[in-house]
Scaffold this active site. Structure first.
Site, PDB file in Angstrom:
ATOM      1  N   HIS A  38       5.387   6.049  11.507  1.00  0.00           N
ATOM      2  CA  HIS A  38       4.834   5.875  10.151  1.00  0.00           C
ATOM      3  C   HIS A  38       3.860   7.034   9.909  1.00  0.00           C
ATOM      4  O   HIS A  38       2.645   6.853   9.852  1.00  0.00           O
ATOM      5  CB  HIS A  38       4.128   4.520  10.072  1.00  0.00           C
ATOM      6  N   ARG A  58       0.800  -1.224   0.000  1.00  0.00           N
ATOM      7  CA  ARG A  58       0.000   0.000   0.000  1.00  0.00           C
ATOM      8  C   ARG A  58       0.832   1.274   0.000  1.00  0.00           C
ATOM      9  O   ARG A  58       0.592   2.193  -0.780  1.00  0.00           O
ATOM     10  CB  ARG A  58      -0.894   0.082   1.245  1.00  0.00           C
ATOM     11  N   THR A  59       1.799   1.356   0.905  1.00  0.00           N
ATOM     12  CA  THR A  59       2.477   2.639   1.074  1.00  0.00           C
ATOM     13  C   THR A  59       3.225   3.020  -0.202  1.00  0.00           C
ATOM     14  O   THR A  59       3.070   4.119  -0.733  1.00  0.00           O
ATOM     15  CB  THR A  59       3.415   2.595   2.293  1.00  0.00           C
ATOM     16  N   LYS A 103      25.620  -4.018  -1.879  1.00  0.00           N
ATOM     17  CA  LYS A 103      27.081  -4.051  -2.095  1.00  0.00           C
ATOM     18  C   LYS A 103      27.805  -3.366  -0.941  1.00  0.00           C
ATOM     19  O   LYS A 103      29.006  -3.185  -0.973  1.00  0.00           O
ATOM     20  CB  LYS A 103      27.439  -3.301  -3.384  1.00  0.00           C
ATOM     21  N   ARG A 139      11.355   3.836   3.129  1.00  0.00           N
ATOM     22  CA  ARG A 139      11.027   2.929   4.238  1.00  0.00           C
ATOM     23  C   ARG A 139      12.298   2.141   4.564  1.00  0.00           C
ATOM     24  O   ARG A 139      12.993   1.686   3.659  1.00  0.00           O
ATOM     25  CB  ARG A 139       9.909   1.976   3.829  1.00  0.00           C
TER      26      ARG A 139
HETATM   27  C1  NCD Z   1       1.851  -0.917   8.294  1.00  0.00           C
HETATM   28  C2  NCD Z   1       3.350  -0.751   8.422  1.00  0.00           C
HETATM   29  O1  NCD Z   1       4.094  -0.955   7.447  1.00  0.00           O
HETATM   30  O2  NCD Z   1       3.769  -0.396   9.517  1.00  0.00           O
HETATM   31  N1  NCD Z   1       1.449  -1.117   6.966  1.00  0.00           N
HETATM   32  C3  NCD Z   1       1.192  -0.033   6.172  1.00  0.00           C
HETATM   33  O3  NCD Z   1       2.066   0.733   5.840  1.00  0.00           O
HETATM   34  N2  NCD Z   1      -0.079   0.195   5.803  1.00  0.00           N
HETATM   35  C4  NCD Z   1       1.283  -1.928   9.227  1.00  0.00           C
HETATM   36  C5  NCD Z   1       1.849  -3.313   9.209  1.00  0.00           C
HETATM   37  O4  NCD Z   1       2.752  -3.640   8.436  1.00  0.00           O
HETATM   38  O5  NCD Z   1       1.354  -4.120   9.991  1.00  0.00           O
END
Ligand code: NCD
Length: 304
Positions: free
Chosen positions: A129, A51-52, A80, A101
């Site tokens: 997040h 999703r993100t 590397k 991320r």
């Molecule tokens: C969350 C995350 O990555 O922290 N997912 C997301 O970005 N929607 C929640 C999760 O991974 O459980």
């Protein structure tokens, strides 16, 4: 130059403005479809995501911009041995804004110290997040019509769940929010959130291990996945992973206007029978995520 490393980088007024822009984008998408023309978003995902990453990419494409990046650290030079700082310096030369991320807490802060373009934290380890929080706030605002005066239960992995930490940081700045923290003992909220955020801002909170007891009091229920990837010991994960499973039976004592949120992905913690209940909002969160990320990109690139 502004970054989004933690939700506290934005004031409530700025969050309200982002929500307002996201709502306008939803109503008038054509007005925004070329706003980021010739701009490039880099998505650097050193950890898995559906999703993100895709909502960031879809957001940039919906603004007429383009996207580049990687979705697997193994396909980048970090495999590397390249340092994060070097990777960020390099990608700053290729893009106008970076969403990243990383499994290490604080990695986006390190990145922001060397980047020459805005950095968006798309999740750093078990820490923060903030863009999920913007998604959650937009969803709560649309469902409840307000961001103050409600009781919210956070259920599941409150220790490693970074979406929980960021949303609590945000809610601490709104009035009349009551928190019900529902978790097994081993997965309680970390002290840095409990002491430095909840207690410092005098939020009303209770801790319990019983979802059943909490249920009738809640206006919003925020379910979470037990974060397997943050466990040191597989046996602990297996013991704790099914601590809470939300089903129609458990919902029988819930308010009629409860809003059920979950950042997704879900594993077992919400039975699929709940999906067709009108209180289920987790797929609405997904929909809202692209809109608020469009607003965020416009704001950080000073295009609005
Ligand atoms: C969350 C995350 O990555 O922290 N997912 C997301 O970005 N929607 C929640 C999760 O991974 O459980």
């Amino acid at each position: 130059m502004k970054n989004l490393l933690a939700i506290t980088d934005f004031s409530n007024k700025e969050i309200d403005e982002l929500i307002h822009i996201a709502e306008d984008i939803e109503k008038n998408p054509a007005k925004y479809q070329e706003k980021a023309k010739h701009k490039k978003l880099a998505t650097l995902f050193f950890e898995p995501s559906t999703r993100t990453r895709l909502s960031f990419e879809s957001a940039m494409l919906s603004l007429g911009g383009s996207v580049l990046g990687f979705s697997d650290a193994n396909s980048s030079s970090s495999s590397k041995g390249e340092s994060l700082s070097d990777t960020i310096r390099v990608v700053s030369c290729y893009s106008d804004i970076i969403a990243m991320r990383h499994p290490k807490e604080g990695a986006p802060l390190v990145a922001s110290n060397v980047a020459s373009v805005p950095i968006i934290n798309a999740g750093d380890g078990g820490h923060n997040h903030p863009t999920q929080t913007l998604t959650d706030l937009l969803t709560i605002k649309k469902e409840k019509g307000r961001l103050d005066n409600f009781t919210i239960g956070f259920c599941g992995d409150l220790k490693f769940g970074r979406t929980v930490h960021s949303l609590i940081q945000a809610l601490a700045r709104y009035k009349g929010i009551k928190l019900v923290l529902i978790s097994p003992d081993e997965l309680k909220l970390p002290d840095y959130v409990k002491k430095d955020v909840i207690e410092k801002s005098n939020m009303d909170y209770v801790e319990t291990d019983s979802l059943e007891k909490a249920m009738p009091t809640l206006d919003v229920l925020y379910m979470t996945r037990v974060q397997q990837e943050r466990f040191f010991n597989e046996d602990d994960y297996l013991r704790l992973r099914d601590s809470y499973i939300l089903d129609m039976d458990k919902l029988s004592s819930a308010k009629k206007d409860l809003s059920i949120l979950h950042p997704l992905p879900r594993v077992n913690e919400i039975s699929i029978e709940v999906d067709s209940d009108e209180r289920a909002c987790y797929f609405k969160q997904v929909y809202n995520g692209r809109l608020i990320r469009m607003a965020l990109i416009l704001k950080l690139l000073n295009l609005i």
